[in-house]
Write a protein that holds these residues in place. Structure first.
Motif, mmCIF file in Angstrom:
data_model
loop_
_atom_site.group_PDB
_atom_site.id
_atom_site.type_symbol
_atom_site.label_atom_id
_atom_site.label_comp_id
_atom_site.label_asym_id
_atom_site.label_seq_id
_atom_site.Cartn_x
_atom_site.Cartn_y
_atom_site.Cartn_z
ATOM 1 N N PRO A 190 -46.281 63.404 19.177
ATOM 2 C CA PRO A 190 -46.228 64.039 17.750
ATOM 3 C C PRO A 190 -45.574 65.108 17.777
ATOM 4 O O PRO A 190 -45.237 65.521 16.343
ATOM 5 C CB PRO A 190 -47.963 64.201 17.938
ATOM 6 C CG PRO A 190 -48.294 64.221 19.431
ATOM 7 C CD PRO A 190 -47.239 63.269 19.984
ATOM 8 N N ALA A 191 -45.249 66.010 18.637
ATOM 9 C CA ALA A 191 -44.619 67.351 18.394
ATOM 10 C C ALA A 191 -43.035 66.876 18.105
ATOM 11 O O ALA A 191 -42.708 67.725 17.230
ATOM 12 C CB ALA A 191 -44.682 68.222 20.029
ATOM 13 N N ILE A 210 -45.224 61.753 1.281
ATOM 14 C CA ILE A 210 -44.997 60.906 2.177
ATOM 15 C C ILE A 210 -45.061 60.938 3.671
ATOM 16 O O ILE A 210 -45.302 60.026 4.542
ATOM 17 C CB ILE A 210 -43.601 60.038 1.606
ATOM 18 C CG1 ILE A 210 -43.655 59.565 0.282
ATOM 19 C CG2 ILE A 210 -42.953 59.041 2.568
ATOM 20 C CD1 ILE A 210 -42.352 59.059 -0.321
ATOM 21 N N SER A 211 -44.511 61.969 3.965
ATOM 22 C CA SER A 211 -44.413 62.468 5.387
ATOM 23 C C SER A 211 -45.762 62.854 5.875
ATOM 24 O O SER A 211 -45.877 62.363 6.868
ATOM 25 C CB SER A 211 -43.493 63.959 5.150
ATOM 26 O OG SER A 211 -42.129 63.825 5.077
ATOM 27 N N CYS A 212 -46.880 63.428 5.202
ATOM 28 C CA CYS A 212 -47.802 63.486 5.394
ATOM 29 C C CYS A 212 -48.710 62.194 5.798
ATOM 30 O O CYS A 212 -49.345 61.966 6.921
ATOM 31 C CB CYS A 212 -48.972 64.352 4.734
ATOM 32 S SG CYS A 212 -48.444 66.075 4.396
ATOM 33 N N PHE A 215 -47.114 60.804 9.141
ATOM 34 C CA PHE A 215 -47.572 61.511 10.249
ATOM 35 C C PHE A 215 -49.029 61.159 10.392
ATOM 36 O O PHE A 215 -49.299 61.056 11.811
ATOM 37 C CB PHE A 215 -47.579 62.931 10.062
ATOM 38 C CG PHE A 215 -47.469 63.877 11.158
ATOM 39 C CD1 PHE A 215 -46.749 63.454 12.374
ATOM 40 C CD2 PHE A 215 -48.448 64.957 11.366
ATOM 41 C CE1 PHE A 215 -46.870 64.292 13.547
ATOM 42 C CE2 PHE A 215 -48.590 65.440 12.497
ATOM 43 C CZ PHE A 215 -47.705 65.378 13.521
ATOM 44 N N ALA A 216 -49.795 60.925 9.560
ATOM 45 C CA ALA A 216 -51.138 60.579 9.729
ATOM 46 C C ALA A 216 -51.581 59.146 10.379
ATOM 47 O O ALA A 216 -52.232 59.200 11.391
ATOM 48 C CB ALA A 216 -51.947 60.586 8.368
ATOM 49 N N ILE A 217 -50.530 58.238 9.681
ATOM 50 C CA ILE A 217 -50.515 56.826 10.347
ATOM 51 C C ILE A 217 -50.119 56.989 11.865
ATOM 52 O O ILE A 217 -50.794 56.216 12.791
ATOM 53 C CB ILE A 217 -49.705 55.773 9.828
ATOM 54 C CG1 ILE A 217 -50.533 55.904 8.272
ATOM 55 C CG2 ILE A 217 -49.726 54.525 10.367
ATOM 56 C CD1 ILE A 217 -49.534 55.021 7.299
ATOM 57 N N PHE A 218 -49.189 57.855 12.239
ATOM 58 C CA PHE A 218 -48.635 57.900 13.480
ATOM 59 C C PHE A 218 -49.659 58.523 14.548
ATOM 60 O O PHE A 218 -49.830 58.046 15.419
ATOM 61 C CB PHE A 218 -47.322 58.684 13.517
ATOM 62 C CG PHE A 218 -46.977 59.092 14.885
ATOM 63 C CD1 PHE A 218 -46.189 57.918 15.738
ATOM 64 C CD2 PHE A 218 -47.311 60.286 15.655
ATOM 65 C CE1 PHE A 218 -45.728 58.357 16.865
ATOM 66 C CE2 PHE A 218 -46.805 60.477 16.841
ATOM 67 C CZ PHE A 218 -46.072 59.667 17.490
ATOM 68 N N ASN A 219 -50.364 59.437 13.951
ATOM 69 C CA ASN A 219 -51.416 60.231 14.985
ATOM 70 C C ASN A 219 -52.525 59.089 15.072
ATOM 71 O O ASN A 219 -53.068 59.240 16.283
ATOM 72 C CB ASN A 219 -52.012 61.335 14.091
ATOM 73 C CG ASN A 219 -51.120 62.576 14.144
ATOM 74 O OD1 ASN A 219 -50.310 62.611 15.389
ATOM 75 N ND2 ASN A 219 -51.160 63.555 13.258
ATOM 76 N N VAL A 220 -52.941 58.309 14.130
ATOM 77 C CA VAL A 220 -53.978 57.406 14.414
ATOM 78 C C VAL A 220 -53.476 56.322 15.406
ATOM 79 O O VAL A 220 -54.409 56.150 16.430
ATOM 80 C CB VAL A 220 -54.493 56.583 13.071
ATOM 81 C CG1 VAL A 220 -55.407 55.202 13.315
ATOM 82 C CG2 VAL A 220 -54.947 57.530 12.177
ATOM 83 N N ILE A 221 -52.478 55.811 15.258
ATOM 84 C CA ILE A 221 -51.862 54.842 16.620
ATOM 85 C C ILE A 221 -51.734 55.608 17.827
ATOM 86 O O ILE A 221 -52.147 55.101 18.828
ATOM 87 C CB ILE A 221 -50.492 54.447 15.952
ATOM 88 C CG1 ILE A 221 -50.793 53.572 14.810
ATOM 89 C CG2 ILE A 221 -49.899 53.553 16.936
ATOM 90 C CD1 ILE A 221 -49.502 53.021 14.211
ATOM 91 N N TRP A 222 -51.093 56.967 17.687
ATOM 92 C CA TRP A 222 -50.803 57.578 19.017
ATOM 93 C C TRP A 222 -52.341 57.845 19.654
ATOM 94 O O TRP A 222 -52.375 57.773 20.823
ATOM 95 C CB TRP A 222 -50.309 59.035 18.823
ATOM 96 C CG TRP A 222 -50.090 59.983 19.827
ATOM 97 C CD1 TRP A 222 -49.005 59.980 20.800
ATOM 98 C CD2 TRP A 222 -51.029 61.064 20.076
ATOM 99 N NE1 TRP A 222 -49.324 60.945 21.656
ATOM 100 C CE2 TRP A 222 -50.430 61.554 21.284
ATOM 101 C CE3 TRP A 222 -52.296 61.582 19.536
ATOM 102 C CZ2 TRP A 222 -51.423 62.806 21.727
ATOM 103 C CZ3 TRP A 222 -52.906 62.479 20.338
ATOM 104 C CH2 TRP A 222 -52.503 63.391 21.290
#
Length: 353
Positions: A190-191, A210-212, A215-222
């Motif tokens: 995530p960093a 769009i970036s937020c 990044f939110a979807i990525f954090n959920v999967i991560w």
């Protein structure tokens, strides 16, 4: 430093008679002026202790491998059994000796000065609660600490020596640092993505939104993958260190500070201290609750008084500039004093309840 000879001899005699496996030396420390019992045991005694507590040890490959509770009758099947220095880790030796010390139990009618023990009650935890024993702790092994200093603290860009940490500090500490290292490594993803999005996202609102979302979807999967992967990694460590299928702990002894009337337990048919639940509820309703509400109300009123004083000071322009800070100083002193007072009140309520 105020311990009398009778107490020292009483405890020393009970340890030597009750735990014949232990070797005890009594020393008087010149600087702290306290007495210390230095406790150790022979290798043969530690083997019997390992059998007693069911310590899990690795089995030689020719006998099936894996982990198994230690048995003196089949000691030849365990790895490194021939080596006194390698078979037990530092933490395992500490566990065995601490188990013996904490299970030194009183006989019927035993007492020390004004301390009266129940039959079968652990002696040393009770003496620690009464202040007779100050501390019970293992001594460090400088040889191992120096090795850990080089391979762990001073090492740069190298994997943590988790097995050495486990051998010295125990499974709980090793598991914590294993998780900390795994978490630190996982935070790289995530960093990196966050840095990329922050660098290349345009300044308009649409691009930032769009970036937020990305990044939110990525954090959920991560986060999901992180938790699942740690479950696997933690299970690997637990299996490796022999705690994966550790049986549930037996019923723990009541804390030494617990007080009540003596009675025969309807469950175990042994003597125990019993405190009726209705007395506890009565104390909570008539003492604990009013005291807590009074403390909260006092803090609230004192805070309002400080705010009123602040408004008064600010409304008088003739006052010196230094006096304008007086209400804040008073509030800081009140908060510090209340903190100390409420700690004592909380301890008293805890002991009484």
């Amino acid at each position: 430093d105020s311990t009398d000879d009778h107490t020292l001899l009483w405890l020393l005699n009970h340890i030597r008679l009750g735990i014949p496996e232990l070797i005890v030396q009594v020393r008087h420390h010149k600087h702290t002026r306290v007495y210390a019992f230095f406790v150790t045991a022979t290798y043969e005694s530690l083997l019997r202790g390992a059998d007693e507590i069911g310590l899990r040890k690795p089995v030689k490959a020719e006998f099936g491998g894996g982990m198994r509770s230690f048995s003196c009758e089949e000691d030849y099947i365990y790895e490194n059994i021939e080596s006194e220095l390698e078979f037990f880790s530092s933490q395992e030796r500490q566990n065995i000796i601490r188990y013996w010390l904490e299970n030194l139990r009183a006989k019927q009618g035993e007492s020390l000065h004004n301390i009266h023990f129940l039959e079968g009650q652990p002696i040393i935890p009770e003496l620690a609660a009464r202040g007779v024993v100050q501390q019970l702790f293992p001594l460090h092994e400088q040889r191992i600490l120096r090795r850990l200093m080089k391979s762990w603290v001073q090492a740069v860009c190298e994997a943590q020596p988790l097995d050495d940490i486990c051998d010295y500090f125990g499974v709980k500490i090793a598991m914590y640092f294993a998780w900390l290292g795994f978490y630190t490594s996982a935070m790289v993803y995530p960093a990196v993505l966050g840095s990329i999005l922050y660098t290349f996202t345009d300044s308009d609102q649409t691009s930032q939104d769009i970036s937020c979302v990305v990044f939110a979807i990525f954090n959920v999967i991560w986060a999901t993958l992180f938790l699942e992967e740690w479950k696997r990694r933690g299970a690997e460590f637990a299996y490796k260190w022999g705690t994966l299928d550790t049986p549930a702990e037996s019923i723990e002894e009541p804390r030494p500070q617990f007080r009540g009337v003596k009675r025969i337990s309807p469950v175990t048919s042994t003597e125990e201290f019993y405190y009726p639940p209705w007395k506890r509820l009565l104390f909570q309703g008539l003492v604990s609750l009013p005291v807590c509400l009074t403390c909260l109300a006092s803090v609230f009123l004192l805070m309002l008084a400080c705010f009123q004083l602040q408004e008064f000071v600010l409304s008088v322009p003739e006052l010196p500039r230094l006096l304008r800070f007086l209400p804040k100083i008073i509030l800081a002193v009140i908060v510090t004093a209340c903190d100390e007072l409420y700690k004592k009140v909380a301890l008293w309520l805890n002991d009484m309840g």
